[in-house]
Design a protein around this motif. Structure first.
Motif, PDB file in Angstrom:
ATOM      1  N   ILE A   3       0.852  -1.191   0.000  1.00  0.00           N
ATOM      2  CA  ILE A   3       0.000   0.000   0.000  1.00  0.00           C
ATOM      3  C   ILE A   3       0.886   1.238   0.000  1.00  0.00           C
ATOM      4  O   ILE A   3       1.901   1.288   0.683  1.00  0.00           O
ATOM      5  N   SER A   4       0.482   2.241  -0.772  1.00  0.00           N
ATOM      6  CA  SER A   4       1.192   3.527  -0.773  1.00  0.00           C
ATOM      7  C   SER A   4       0.187   4.638  -1.034  1.00  0.00           C
ATOM      8  O   SER A   4      -0.836   4.424  -1.669  1.00  0.00           O
ATOM      9  N   PHE A   5       0.482   5.825  -0.526  1.00  0.00           N
ATOM     10  CA  PHE A   5      -0.405   6.954  -0.796  1.00  0.00           C
ATOM     11  C   PHE A   5       0.020   7.591  -2.109  1.00  0.00           C
ATOM     12  O   PHE A   5       1.174   7.536  -2.508  1.00  0.00           O
ATOM     13  N   THR A   6      -0.937   8.200  -2.814  1.00  0.00           N
ATOM     14  CA  THR A   6      -0.633   8.766  -4.124  1.00  0.00           C
ATOM     15  C   THR A   6      -0.902  10.270  -4.198  1.00  0.00           C
ATOM     16  O   THR A   6      -0.092  11.011  -4.705  1.00  0.00           O
ATOM     17  N   THR A   7      -2.045  10.714  -3.723  1.00  0.00           N
ATOM     18  CA  THR A   7      -2.397  12.129  -3.784  1.00  0.00           C
ATOM     19  C   THR A   7      -3.466  12.412  -2.737  1.00  0.00           C
ATOM     20  O   THR A   7      -4.031  11.482  -2.164  1.00  0.00           O
ATOM     21  N   GLY A   8      -3.743  13.677  -2.508  1.00  0.00           N
ATOM     22  CA  GLY A   8      -4.776  14.035  -1.546  1.00  0.00           C
ATOM     23  C   GLY A   8      -4.975  15.528  -1.495  1.00  0.00           C
ATOM     24  O   GLY A   8      -4.356  16.285  -2.251  1.00  0.00           O
ATOM     25  N   GLY A   9      -5.841  15.969  -0.597  1.00  0.00           N
ATOM     26  CA  GLY A   9      -6.095  17.394  -0.471  1.00  0.00           C
ATOM     27  C   GLY A   9      -6.921  17.717   0.759  1.00  0.00           C
ATOM     28  O   GLY A   9      -7.409  16.823   1.448  1.00  0.00           O
ATOM     29  N   THR A  10      -7.060  19.014   1.038  1.00  0.00           N
ATOM     30  CA  THR A  10      -7.872  19.501   2.153  1.00  0.00           C
ATOM     31  C   THR A  10      -8.788  20.616   1.674  1.00  0.00           C
ATOM     32  O   THR A  10      -8.516  21.260   0.659  1.00  0.00           O
ATOM     33  N   ILE A  11      -9.864  20.830   2.421  1.00  0.00           N
ATOM     34  CA  ILE A  11     -10.814  21.890   2.109  1.00  0.00           C
ATOM     35  C   ILE A  11     -11.532  22.289   3.395  1.00  0.00           C
ATOM     36  O   ILE A  11     -11.708  21.466   4.287  1.00  0.00           O
ATOM     37  N   ASN A  12     -11.921  23.545   3.516  1.00  0.00           N
ATOM     38  CA  ASN A  12     -12.802  23.978   4.600  1.00  0.00           C
ATOM     39  C   ASN A  12     -13.703  25.078   4.078  1.00  0.00           C
ATOM     40  O   ASN A  12     -13.420  25.697   3.062  1.00  0.00           O
ATOM     41  N   ASN A  13     -14.812  25.293   4.769  1.00  0.00           N
ATOM     42  CA  ASN A  13     -15.666  26.413   4.395  1.00  0.00           C
ATOM     43  C   ASN A  13     -15.390  27.580   5.343  1.00  0.00           C
ATOM     44  O   ASN A  13     -15.262  27.401   6.546  1.00  0.00           O
ATOM     45  N   ALA A  14     -15.252  28.775   4.798  1.00  0.00           N
ATOM     46  CA  ALA A  14     -14.941  29.977   5.590  1.00  0.00           C
ATOM     47  C   ALA A  14     -16.160  30.488   6.339  1.00  0.00           C
ATOM     48  O   ALA A  14     -16.026  31.181   7.343  1.00  0.00           O
ATOM     49  N   THR A  15     -17.332  30.146   5.854  1.00  0.00           N
ATOM     50  CA  THR A  15     -18.582  30.456   6.550  1.00  0.00           C
ATOM     51  C   THR A  15     -19.414  29.177   6.571  1.00  0.00           C
ATOM     52  O   THR A  15     -19.206  28.279   5.757  1.00  0.00           O
ATOM     53  N   ALA A  16     -20.347  29.101   7.492  1.00  0.00           N
ATOM     54  CA  ALA A  16     -21.169  27.902   7.599  1.00  0.00           C
ATOM     55  C   ALA A  16     -21.840  27.604   6.264  1.00  0.00           C
ATOM     56  O   ALA A  16     -22.340  28.506   5.596  1.00  0.00           O
ATOM     57  N   GLY A  17     -21.830  26.346   5.877  1.00  0.00           N
ATOM     58  CA  GLY A  17     -22.427  25.941   4.614  1.00  0.00           C
ATOM     59  C   GLY A  17     -22.889  24.505   4.678  1.00  0.00           C
ATOM     60  O   GLY A  17     -22.729  23.823   5.694  1.00  0.00           O
ATOM     61  N   THR A  18     -23.434  24.032   3.567  1.00  0.00           N
ATOM     62  CA  THR A  18     -23.970  22.672   3.514  1.00  0.00           C
ATOM     63  C   THR A  18     -23.159  21.738   2.631  1.00  0.00           C
ATOM     64  O   THR A  18     -23.573  20.602   2.399  1.00  0.00           O
ATOM     65  N   SER A  19     -22.001  22.197   2.138  1.00  0.00           N
ATOM     66  CA  SER A  19     -21.160  21.305   1.343  1.00  0.00           C
ATOM     67  C   SER A  19     -19.708  21.776   1.365  1.00  0.00           C
ATOM     68  O   SER A  19     -19.412  22.935   1.671  1.00  0.00           O
ATOM     69  N   LEU A  20     -18.831  20.844   1.056  1.00  0.00           N
ATOM     70  CA  LEU A  20     -17.405  21.101   0.862  1.00  0.00           C
ATOM     71  C   LEU A  20     -17.036  20.498  -0.482  1.00  0.00           C
ATOM     72  O   LEU A  20     -17.385  19.344  -0.764  1.00  0.00           O
ATOM     73  N   LEU A  96     -19.848  25.040  10.032  1.00  0.00           N
ATOM     74  CA  LEU A  96     -18.437  25.139   9.677  1.00  0.00           C
ATOM     75  C   LEU A  96     -17.883  23.718   9.650  1.00  0.00           C
ATOM     76  O   LEU A  96     -18.261  22.875  10.476  1.00  0.00           O
ATOM     77  N   ALA A  97     -16.997  23.433   8.711  1.00  0.00           N
ATOM     78  CA  ALA A  97     -16.456  22.082   8.579  1.00  0.00           C
ATOM     79  C   ALA A  97     -15.139  22.118   7.818  1.00  0.00           C
ATOM     80  O   ALA A  97     -14.857  23.070   7.083  1.00  0.00           O
ATOM     81  N   SER A  98     -14.363  21.069   8.002  1.00  0.00           N
ATOM     82  CA  SER A  98     -13.122  20.853   7.264  1.00  0.00           C
ATOM     83  C   SER A  98     -13.088  19.400   6.815  1.00  0.00           C
ATOM     84  O   SER A  98     -13.685  18.535   7.462  1.00  0.00           O
ATOM     85  N   ALA A  99     -12.374  19.135   5.731  1.00  0.00           N
ATOM     86  CA  ALA A  99     -12.276  17.762   5.247  1.00  0.00           C
ATOM     87  C   ALA A  99     -10.910  17.538   4.614  1.00  0.00           C
ATOM     88  O   ALA A  99     -10.253  18.478   4.167  1.00  0.00           O
ATOM     89  N   ALA A 100     -10.500  16.283   4.598  1.00  0.00           N
ATOM     90  CA  ALA A 100      -9.253  15.878   3.952  1.00  0.00           C
ATOM     91  C   ALA A 100      -9.501  14.556   3.241  1.00  0.00           C
ATOM     92  O   ALA A 100     -10.303  13.740   3.692  1.00  0.00           O
ATOM     93  N   PHE A 101      -8.815  14.359   2.098  1.00  0.00           N
ATOM     94  CA  PHE A 101      -8.909  13.063   1.425  1.00  0.00           C
ATOM     95  C   PHE A 101      -7.516  12.595   1.060  1.00  0.00           C
ATOM     96  O   PHE A 101      -6.581  13.384   0.931  1.00  0.00           O
ATOM     97  N   GLU A 102      -7.390  11.293   0.920  1.00  0.00           N
ATOM     98  CA  GLU A 102      -6.144  10.687   0.480  1.00  0.00           C
ATOM     99  C   GLU A 102      -6.484   9.505  -0.420  1.00  0.00           C
ATOM    100  O   GLU A 102      -7.420   8.755  -0.138  1.00  0.00           O
ATOM    101  N   GLU A 103      -5.739   9.383  -1.515  1.00  0.00           N
ATOM    102  CA  GLU A 103      -5.889   8.238  -2.409  1.00  0.00           C
ATOM    103  C   GLU A 103      -4.740   7.276  -2.129  1.00  0.00           C
ATOM    104  O   GLU A 103      -3.598   7.706  -1.977  1.00  0.00           O
ATOM    105  N   TYR A 104      -5.055   5.990  -2.039  1.00  0.00           N
ATOM    106  CA  TYR A 104      -4.057   4.963  -1.752  1.00  0.00           C
ATOM    107  C   TYR A 104      -4.039   3.923  -2.868  1.00  0.00           C
ATOM    108  O   TYR A 104      -5.088   3.499  -3.348  1.00  0.00           O
ATOM    109  N   ALA A 105      -2.844   3.475  -3.250  1.00  0.00           N
ATOM    110  CA  ALA A 105      -2.664   2.404  -4.228  1.00  0.00           C
ATOM    111  C   ALA A 105      -2.407   1.102  -3.479  1.00  0.00           C
ATOM    112  O   ALA A 105      -1.896   1.103  -2.360  1.00  0.00           O
ATOM    113  N   GLY A 106      -2.750  -0.019  -4.095  1.00  0.00           N
ATOM    114  CA  GLY A 106      -2.414  -1.323  -3.554  1.00  0.00           C
ATOM    115  C   GLY A 106      -3.342  -1.855  -2.493  1.00  0.00           C
ATOM    116  O   GLY A 106      -3.047  -2.858  -1.845  1.00  0.00           O
ATOM    117  N   VAL A 107      -4.494  -1.221  -2.284  1.00  0.00           N
ATOM    118  CA  VAL A 107      -5.445  -1.680  -1.269  1.00  0.00           C
ATOM    119  C   VAL A 107      -6.341  -2.743  -1.904  1.00  0.00           C
ATOM    120  O   VAL A 107      -7.037  -2.468  -2.873  1.00  0.00           O
TER     121      VAL A 107
END
Length: 192
Positions: A3-20, A96-107
């Motif tokens: 298994i290895s990680f390949t790419t990813g990212g982060t996001i947050n909303n600056a004001t309260a919202g219903t999606s990221l 208000l919310a924050s999120a992060a994702f990561e893509e993994y190879a070999g899983v």
């Protein structure tokens, strides 16, 4: 294949919202994508995660720390590739919310999901039990944060972290991969 990680990212909303909505990335077919979401309202949850490639994301673990923060961990396995994939996190209400994702190879499989751990301290931990030795563990840490918070590396590798300038929910996505990897991934949540 390890298994290895390949790419990813982060996001947050600056004001309260219903999606990221994450920025576009090149998603590779057959990989696994793990998404951690931290929400500053325990009355709001993730109602679904979609992407432009049409992959299916399923909730793996979720928990609240009192009335401070909610963290959820979602995953898609064996994804369809897309050269300009965009992940969208839909919330059940405005927050208000924050999120992060990561893509993994070999899983080759997503294994057991450990129980959610909660605490109000500077060194949260979550014991994880794998069904086989040398598997990977992936954790989403949800933190009711304010500007200037940081997270130090313990015995894990921090892949993505985001502590926005506003008083909001911070997110950390980490994995444990320091020894020989076999192709099963385990997921767990930590709340602080």
């Amino acid at each position: 294949m390890a298994i290895s990680f390949t790419t990813g990212g982060t996001i947050n909303n600056a004001t309260a919202g219903t999606s990221l909505v994450f920025g576009a990335f090149s998603a590779t077919a057959t990989q696994a994508v793990v998404v951690g979401v931290s929400i500053l309202s325990t009355g709001v949850s993730v109602s679904g995660i979609t992407d432009t490639a049409g992959n299916t994301y399923t909730l793996q673990a979720a928990g609240n720390n009192g009335s401070n923060v909610r963290v959820e961990l979602w995953a898609a396995h064996g994804i369809t590739g897309n050269g300009s994939n965009v992940i969208t996190v839909a919330l059940s209400g405005s927050s208000l919310a924050s999120a992060a994702f990561e893509e993994y190879a070999g899983v080759t499989a997503i294994g057991n999901v450990s129980p959610v751990s909660t605490g109000n301290n500077t060194t949260p931990n979550a014991p994880i039990a794998t069904q086989d030795s040398n598997n990977w563990g992936v954790a989403a840490y949800g933190v009711a944060s304010s500007s200037g918070d940081t997270i130090a590396t313990w015995s894990v590798t921090i892949r993505r972290s985001l502590f926005p300038a506003l008083t909001t929910a911070g997110i950390v996505l980490s994995d444990i991969s320091s020894i020989l990897q076999s192709p099963t991934m385990y997921l767990f949540n930590v709340l602080s």
